[in-house]
Design a protein around this motif. Structure first.
Motif, PDB file in Angstrom:
ATOM      1  N   LEU A 181      97.242  62.312  53.063  1.00  0.00           N
ATOM      2  CA  LEU A 181      97.383  62.550  51.630  1.00  0.00           C
ATOM      3  C   LEU A 181      97.857  63.984  51.372  1.00  0.00           C
ATOM      4  O   LEU A 181      98.757  64.209  50.562  1.00  0.00           O
ATOM      5  CB  LEU A 181      96.067  62.274  50.897  1.00  0.00           C
ATOM      6  CG  LEU A 181      96.087  62.447  49.385  1.00  0.00           C
ATOM      7  CD1 LEU A 181      97.149  61.569  48.743  1.00  0.00           C
ATOM      8  CD2 LEU A 181      94.720  62.137  48.804  1.00  0.00           C
ATOM      9  N   ASN A 182      97.272  64.933  52.067  1.00  0.00           N
ATOM     10  CA  ASN A 182      97.693  66.329  51.919  1.00  0.00           C
ATOM     11  C   ASN A 182      99.152  66.520  52.325  1.00  0.00           C
ATOM     12  O   ASN A 182      99.908  67.226  51.655  1.00  0.00           O
ATOM     13  CB  ASN A 182      96.796  67.266  52.734  1.00  0.00           C
ATOM     14  CG  ASN A 182      95.456  67.488  52.072  1.00  0.00           C
ATOM     15  OD1 ASN A 182      95.360  67.474  50.845  1.00  0.00           O
ATOM     16  ND2 ASN A 182      94.425  67.689  52.869  1.00  0.00           N
TER      17      ASN A 182
ATOM     18  N   ILE B 206     101.331  59.576  42.614  1.00  0.00           N
ATOM     19  CA  ILE B 206     100.112  59.651  43.438  1.00  0.00           C
ATOM     20  C   ILE B 206      98.887  59.767  42.530  1.00  0.00           C
ATOM     21  O   ILE B 206      97.885  59.064  42.722  1.00  0.00           O
ATOM     22  CB  ILE B 206     100.183  60.840  44.420  1.00  0.00           C
ATOM     23  CG1 ILE B 206     101.251  60.594  45.487  1.00  0.00           C
ATOM     24  CG2 ILE B 206      98.818  61.096  45.076  1.00  0.00           C
ATOM     25  CD1 ILE B 206     101.629  61.834  46.287  1.00  0.00           C
ATOM     26  N   GLU B 207      98.967  60.623  41.536  1.00  0.00           N
ATOM     27  CA  GLU B 207      97.848  60.801  40.600  1.00  0.00           C
ATOM     28  C   GLU B 207      97.566  59.522  39.827  1.00  0.00           C
ATOM     29  O   GLU B 207      96.398  59.157  39.622  1.00  0.00           O
ATOM     30  CB  GLU B 207      98.143  61.973  39.672  1.00  0.00           C
ATOM     31  CG  GLU B 207      98.126  63.308  40.398  1.00  0.00           C
ATOM     32  CD  GLU B 207      98.687  64.461  39.573  1.00  0.00           C
ATOM     33  OE1 GLU B 207      98.883  64.308  38.341  1.00  0.00           O
ATOM     34  OE2 GLU B 207      98.934  65.531  40.175  1.00  0.00           O
ATOM     35  N   GLU B 208      98.614  58.816  39.396  1.00  0.00           N
ATOM     36  CA  GLU B 208      98.425  57.552  38.678  1.00  0.00           C
ATOM     37  C   GLU B 208      97.722  56.520  39.560  1.00  0.00           C
ATOM     38  O   GLU B 208      96.847  55.788  39.094  1.00  0.00           O
ATOM     39  CB  GLU B 208      99.765  57.002  38.193  1.00  0.00           C
ATOM     40  CG  GLU B 208     100.351  57.755  37.022  1.00  0.00           C
ATOM     41  CD  GLU B 208     101.705  57.223  36.584  1.00  0.00           C
ATOM     42  OE1 GLU B 208     102.155  56.170  37.090  1.00  0.00           O
ATOM     43  OE2 GLU B 208     102.327  57.863  35.721  1.00  0.00           O
TER      44      GLU B 208
ATOM     45  N   LYS C 195      88.494  58.807  57.719  1.00  0.00           N
ATOM     46  CA  LYS C 195      88.506  59.539  56.466  1.00  0.00           C
ATOM     47  C   LYS C 195      89.308  60.833  56.599  1.00  0.00           C
ATOM     48  O   LYS C 195      90.133  61.159  55.743  1.00  0.00           O
ATOM     49  CB  LYS C 195      87.067  59.840  56.027  1.00  0.00           C
ATOM     50  CG  LYS C 195      86.965  60.591  54.736  1.00  0.00           C
ATOM     51  CD  LYS C 195      85.511  60.851  54.380  1.00  0.00           C
ATOM     52  CE  LYS C 195      85.379  61.720  53.168  1.00  0.00           C
ATOM     53  NZ  LYS C 195      83.976  62.002  52.849  1.00  0.00           N
ATOM     54  N   GLU C 196      89.109  61.557  57.696  1.00  0.00           N
ATOM     55  CA  GLU C 196      89.820  62.817  57.908  1.00  0.00           C
ATOM     56  C   GLU C 196      91.323  62.576  58.062  1.00  0.00           C
ATOM     57  O   GLU C 196      92.146  63.310  57.510  1.00  0.00           O
ATOM     58  CB  GLU C 196      89.267  63.536  59.144  1.00  0.00           C
ATOM     59  CG  GLU C 196      89.836  64.929  59.314  1.00  0.00           C
ATOM     60  CD  GLU C 196      89.182  65.669  60.471  1.00  0.00           C
ATOM     61  OE1 GLU C 196      89.922  66.398  61.147  1.00  0.00           O
ATOM     62  OE2 GLU C 196      87.963  65.510  60.695  1.00  0.00           O
ATOM     63  N   GLU C 197      91.682  61.512  58.788  1.00  0.00           N
ATOM     64  CA  GLU C 197      93.100  61.181  58.971  1.00  0.00           C
ATOM     65  C   GLU C 197      93.751  60.848  57.632  1.00  0.00           C
ATOM     66  O   GLU C 197      94.870  61.277  57.347  1.00  0.00           O
ATOM     67  CB  GLU C 197      93.239  59.996  59.938  1.00  0.00           C
ATOM     68  CG  GLU C 197      94.676  59.622  60.209  1.00  0.00           C
ATOM     69  CD  GLU C 197      94.809  58.433  61.156  1.00  0.00           C
ATOM     70  OE1 GLU C 197      95.871  57.799  61.122  1.00  0.00           O
ATOM     71  OE2 GLU C 197      93.862  58.149  61.907  1.00  0.00           O
TER      72      GLU C 197
END
Length: 162
Positions: free
Chosen positions: A9-10, A24-26, A2-4
């Motif tokens: 994503l960041n 990305i938002e879509e 999850k952290e990876e």
């Protein structure tokens, strides 16, 4: 894990253009919509497909977004085929009793014009309904009313699994 994923994503989001951020938002919104709707698929949520059965035909409309475009900035042919198959399959689903389903056995698509504009609509109609096979027709229109693609499809009737 999850952290990876959050780190990736960041990283992607921080380097993304405005168009990529919108994409990305879509995609995230599509996953959220899928989680809230048991009867939908990820693909139909990514496509933002809106379908309805009216007057003996089935109609699906999708917005034309960057997600569905090819490198020429027109709708990818595979997306057009998916839209057609989904609309014709939606029609078949409406025509069958609850204990039956159907699977696509043949799909023939003629691409007639480039996929441009703000949205695409496929209208599926019945050609023939037999005891084992249903044959349908689909027409895809751009938002300017131009016929973009024409297709026929055959669907094999099966027993619905419980």
């Amino acid at each position: 894990m999850k952290e990876e994923l959050l780190n990736q994503l960041n990283e992607v989001y921080s380097e993304a253009s405005e168009a990529e951020k919108k994409t990305i938002e879509e995609l995230i919104n599509a996953i959220l919509r899928k989680q809230k709707n048991e009867n939908s698929s990820y693909l139909s949520e990514i496509l933002q497909a809106k379908g309805r059965f009216i007057d003996n035909h089935y109609e699906i409309t999708i917005p034309n977004s960057e997600i569905i475009q090819n490198s020429l900035n027109i709708v990818h042919g595979g997306i057009t085929a998916t839209l057609i198959d989904s609309a014709m399959g939606g029609l078949v689903f409406e025509l069958l009793p609850e204990h039956q389903a159907a699977v696509t056995t043949e799909l023939k698509v003629n691409y007639l014009a480039p996929g441009i504009g703000s949205s695409l609509t496929c209208i599926a109609t019945l050609i023939n309904k037999g005891t084992n096979l249903i044959v349908t027709e689909g027409k895809v229109y751009r938002d300017d009313g131009k016929l973009m693609a024409h297709a026929t499809g055959s669907f094999y009737i099966i027993k619905r699994k419980k």
